[in-house]
Design a protein around this motif. Structure first.
Motif, short mmCIF file in Angstrom:
data_model
loop_
_atom_site.label_atom_id
_atom_site.label_comp_id
_atom_site.label_asym_id
_atom_site.label_seq_id
_atom_site.Cartn_x
_atom_site.Cartn_y
_atom_site.Cartn_z
N ASN A 1 0.81 -1.22 0.00
CA ASN A 1 0.00 0.00 0.00
C ASN A 1 0.85 1.28 0.00
OD1 ASN A 1 -2.89 -0.66 -0.10
ND2 ASN A 1 -2.36 -1.95 1.66
N ASP B 1 0.48 10.62 6.74
CA ASP B 1 -0.98 10.54 6.80
C ASP B 1 -1.51 9.14 6.47
OD1 ASP B 1 -0.95 13.13 7.49
OD2 ASP B 1 -1.66 13.93 5.57
N THR C 1 -8.56 12.56 4.31
CA THR C 1 -8.76 11.98 2.98
C THR C 1 -7.56 11.13 2.58
OG1 THR C 1 -9.89 14.03 2.46
CG2 THR C 1 -9.53 12.52 0.64
N VAL C 2 -6.35 11.68 2.81
CA VAL C 2 -5.15 10.93 2.44
C VAL C 2 -5.06 9.65 3.28
CG1 VAL C 2 -2.63 10.95 2.35
CG2 VAL C 2 -3.92 12.98 1.68
N GLY C 3 -5.37 9.81 4.58
CA GLY C 3 -5.32 8.64 5.48
C GLY C 3 -6.33 7.58 5.08
N GLY C 4 -7.41 8.01 4.43
CA GLY C 4 -8.46 7.06 4.08
C GLY C 4 -8.35 6.53 2.65
N PHE C 5 -7.19 6.74 2.04
CA PHE C 5 -7.02 6.22 0.68
C PHE C 5 -7.33 4.73 0.65
CE2 PHE C 5 -3.69 9.37 -1.18
CZ PHE C 5 -4.71 10.24 -1.45
N LYS C 6 -7.97 4.35 -0.43
CA LYS C 6 -8.37 2.96 -0.58
C LYS C 6 -7.13 2.08 -0.56
CE LYS C 6 -10.68 0.78 -4.13
NZ LYS C 6 -11.24 0.99 -5.45
N LYS C 7 -7.26 0.97 0.17
CA LYS C 7 -6.11 0.05 0.20
C LYS C 7 -6.30 -1.03 -0.85
CE LYS C 7 -4.51 1.42 4.44
NZ LYS C 7 -4.12 1.27 5.80
N LEU C 8 -5.19 -1.59 -1.22
CA LEU C 8 -5.25 -2.67 -2.21
C LEU C 8 -5.83 -3.92 -1.55
CD1 LEU C 8 -1.65 -2.26 -3.66
CD2 LEU C 8 -3.77 -1.80 -4.90
N PRO C 9 -6.54 -4.72 -2.30
CA PRO C 9 -7.00 -5.99 -1.74
C PRO C 9 -5.79 -6.86 -1.38
CG PRO C 9 -7.45 -5.87 -4.10
CD PRO C 9 -6.94 -4.53 -3.69
N GLU C 10 -5.93 -7.62 -0.35
CA GLU C 10 -4.79 -8.39 0.12
C GLU C 10 -4.32 -9.38 -0.94
OE1 GLU C 10 -5.40 -10.32 3.86
OE2 GLU C 10 -3.36 -11.09 3.90
#
Lengths: 197, 553
Positions: free
Chosen positions: A49, A154, B50-59
């Motif tokens: 990520n 962040d 918003t930056v902290g909540g960026f979508k994460k990649l699927p495992e």
């Protein structure tokens, strides 16, 4: 008002993680291959990520993250236990991302694609967009030296001190770059401030 | 409260929980009192979230398996994205080319000839006369006849120049005129041979008759092309011969004297033929100087149209500026590679900061077949040099030995004798005097010196450009031209020569005095040079600055 909830790494867990990483590393250095696999499992998603956030592009995440852990496998015996393992790991990761960006930059001279891609990012219909995508694009447009500290702060929740160590720079520089990154984002996202800010 | 960057930076660190307790307290106090600051904080906070909540990649569940596989197979520090793609492309292109060349060796030839004819067609369209574009005056034409420069713009700063290099090879040059207005002028010519108004009119008509012919010899178009017909060289010579021949009908002795004698004169003289039918353009081949190539090819030129264009220009009153076509020619990036190809029709192109020089290969040189014309050209060149004004006197205030004044005089009379006088004007003066018989070498030197000096002409006086000290630079300067003139070249030698030991003069004291004087003199000369420089810059304010701009026609 500064208290935002951050799920990542409360202090107590961090200490536990530190110890745990250390013992896994020691086990691996003593010849335990399974310890290495466990270490990878613990950190692979963070690394993937971080690469994704740093490059803003999922295409090369797999290659680069594999490469990061190949380096870890070969170089783990040089780890000095003077910092957290994640700090060391992030450093390797950021360096790999930088290598990649450098190559892409060289290649873009030949392909002329990058500038077109950048054009496409502009949002034309305000009704039909995902704010996170827009911010992500804006973050991607930041220069790498501003983007990496911002993402590490962040997105990964690292402290200024850790970031300074990952990026091999001063704490004051980290503070100033994060500030500049945020100012640049504010300016870049100015047209969307009603929706966003 | 004014929100400075310093405050904003603190705010950003406050949000990250990275302030010391004191700084934190201070910031919180500021926040309490400033709604603007609170708004700023809010903005940063939302960004951070918003930056902290960026979508994460699927495992990636198979990550470890692949990793261990990669490690086992020895994959170390590279992966597929590492391969530099341009290298692959070039390698592929090379292979394709090799295959193509093997199977079709004529490929390149066809390719080049196709490209070439396309280029030729493109650049030879809509050619019109340079005279139309730059509105050449009789002075310009005269300048061409004697100084080989055709102005490419109204100010005459950029010129098309023809010349011969050290190996006798002709070349064309597109360049910036080195010294605007240098060289023999129409007025000088009129003065030299004492032409009256009517005779001057005749000279003008000779020049004008050539302007018609030259009209189709140098062409330009809106594709930044300059096309030059080889007749340019012929006209250059014809013009000079016609002008000199005409001058001889008016003032034969002066012309004979200028040419250096009856025999030489007889060689040059020919019937003036200003009435000859206009035959320009009969040779339709041109040297094309274009933004991306230089080639020698034929061009179709509508003579009638050019003539009528010129007539139109003439009918407009002189002084009204003719609407000029502005054509930008920027050749510099194109011809940075010079070299001769095996194709004999190609020309060597040399590019420097302010000039593009095109050497014309021997087999298409306009003068190649005509040896007489070559020698004639050379002799005419030397005549041109001799025609320049040669009468000048100048006095230099130089370091003085007490009671002695340094004088320097250069004279040349109408019979072609030049003399230089130089020395101390005092009872025990050393006068170095030498008459220079006007041989071409001597004349060259004098006129070269003269030309140099004229650049520094200020009001009525002439000042030597870089005279610093009699003892060194001045003597060196003249050494080349008049080595015999120099007796003493340093102070001691001067003193020994002029003051015998028994004269009772304190030589040490004298030496010091002379040194001081010299120092003072050097300072004053430097100051004067500075002034002259400033003066010249005022005269030509934009002379220096635009050297690298595209040439405009």
């Amino acid at each position: 008002m500064e208290n935002e909830e951050k799920p990542v790494m409360p202090q107590a867990q961090a200490i536990f993680t530190l110890d745990d990483d250390y013992s896994l590393i020691n086990a691996f250095n003593d010849g335990d291959q399974a310890a290495f696999t466990r270490l990878v499992s613990r950190h692979k998603e963070k690394v993937r990520n971080l690469i994704y956030a740093t490059l803003g592009d999922a295409r090369n995440v797999d290659d680069i993250s594999q490469e990061v852990f190949i380096v870890v496998y070969h170089k783990l015996h040089t780890f000095r236990f003077q910092s957290r393992f994640t700090t060391w790991l992030y450093r390797v990761t950021i360096n790999k991302c930088r290598d990649h960006l450098r190559k892409v930059k060289i290649r873009s001279v030949f392909t002329y694609l990058s500038s077109d891609d950048a054009e496409k990012v502009t949002v034309d219909s305000p009704d039909n967009f995902d704010i996170k995508v827009v911010v992500r694009d804006a973050v991607n447009r930041l220069p790498e030296k501003l983007r990496s500290p911002l993402v590490l702060k962040d997105f990964e929740g690292c402290s200024y001190e850790e970031i300074a160590e990952v990026l091999d720079t001063e704490i004051g520089t980290v503070k100033s770059r994060i500030f500049r990154a945020r100012e640049a984002l504010k300016k870049d996202l100015e047209p969307l401030k009603r929706e966003l800010l | 409260m004014k929100i400075t960057n310093r405050i904003l930076e603190k705010l950003s660190a406050y949000l990250d929980g990275e302030l010391t307790p004191e700084e934190k307290f201070e910031t919180e106090e500021m926040l309490k009192s400033s709604p603007e600051l609170r708004e700023e904080l809010n903005k940063i906070k939302k960004l951070k979230e918003t930056v902290g909540g960026f979508k994460k990649l699927p495992e990636d569940l198979s990550f470890e398996t692949r990793l261990m596989q990669n490690i086992k197979t020895g994959k170390k520090y590279f992966s597929k994205y590492n391969i530099p793609k341009p290298a692959v492309v070039f390698a592929a292109a090379t292979i394709i080319m090799m295959v193509m060349l093997k199977s079709n060796s004529g490929f390149f030839e066809d390719w080049f000839s196709q490209g070439r004819s396309g280029i030729e067609a493109f650049y030879s369209k809509n050619l019109t006369s340079l005279l139309m574009a730059a509105d050449l005056t009789n002075e310009d034409l005269f300048d061409f006849a004697f100084n080989k420069n055709l102005p490419l713009d109204a100010t005459g700063k950029k010129v098309l120049s023809i010349g011969t290099d050290a190996n006798g090879k002709e070349f064309l040059e597109v360049k910036y005129a080195s010294v605007p207005g240098d060289g023999l002028k129409l007025n000088d010519f009129v003065k030299q041979f004492n032409l009256n108004k009517e005779q001057k009119g005749k000279v003008d008509s000779i020049l004008e008759s050539y302007s018609d012919r030259l009209a189709s010899v140098v062409l330009v178009n809106d594709k930044n092309t300059i096309a030059v017909n080889p007749d340019l060289w012929k006209y250059h010579n014809d013009m000079r011969q016609d002008l000199i021949s005409y001058a001889s009908t008016v003032n034969k002795p002066a012309v004979i004297s200028a040419l250096g004698g009856e025999a030489a004169f007889a060689d040059f003289i020919r019937e003036p033929e200003p009435e000859a039918p206009v035959s320009a353009g009969s040779r339709e081949n041109y040297y094309f100087i274009t933004p991306d190539s230089i080639f020698y090819s034929w061009a179709k030129v509508d003579q009638e149209k050019i003539r009528s264009d010129i007539a139109k220009v003439r009918s407009l009153a002189r002084g009204n500026s003719v609407a000029e076509k502005s054509i930008k020619i920027d050749l510099s990036p194109v011809f940075s590679v010079s070299g001769e190809s095996e194709n004999h029709r190609s020309m060597r192109i040399m590019v420097s900061d302010n000039a593009i020089k095109v050497e014309i290969p021997e087999n298409i040189s306009p003068l190649e077949s005509d040896r007489d014309l070559v020698s004639m050209t050379m002799r005419l060149d030397s005549v041109f040099k001799q025609l320049q004004k040669q009468n000048f006197n100048f006095n230099v205030e130089a370091p003085q030995a007490p009671g002695n004044e340094l004088r320097m005089t250069v004279k040349s009379d109408s019979r072609g004798r030049t003399s230089l006088n130089y020395g101390y004007d005092a009872p025990d003066v050393i006068v170095m005097k030498k008459d220079v018989q006007k041989k071409s070498k001597g004349a060259d030197s004098i006129s070269a010196l003269n030309r140099k000096l004229r650049k520094y002409q200020f009001a009525d006086s002439l000042i030597l450009p870089d005279m610093k000290l009699f003892a060194d630079s001045l003597s060196k300067k003249f050494e080349t031209d008049f080595p015999e003139f120099f007796g003493p070249t340093d102070i001691d030698e001067f003193l020994n020569k002029n003051y015998s030991d028994s004269s009772g003069v304190n030589k040490n004291q004298l030496r010091e005095e002379i040194r001081r004087e010299m120092l003072q003199f050097r300072k004053e000369m430097n100051r004067l040079r500075e002034e002259m420089k400033r003066f010249r810059e005022e005269l030509n304010p934009d002379k220096k600055k635009k050297l690298n701009e595209p040439i405009e026609i």
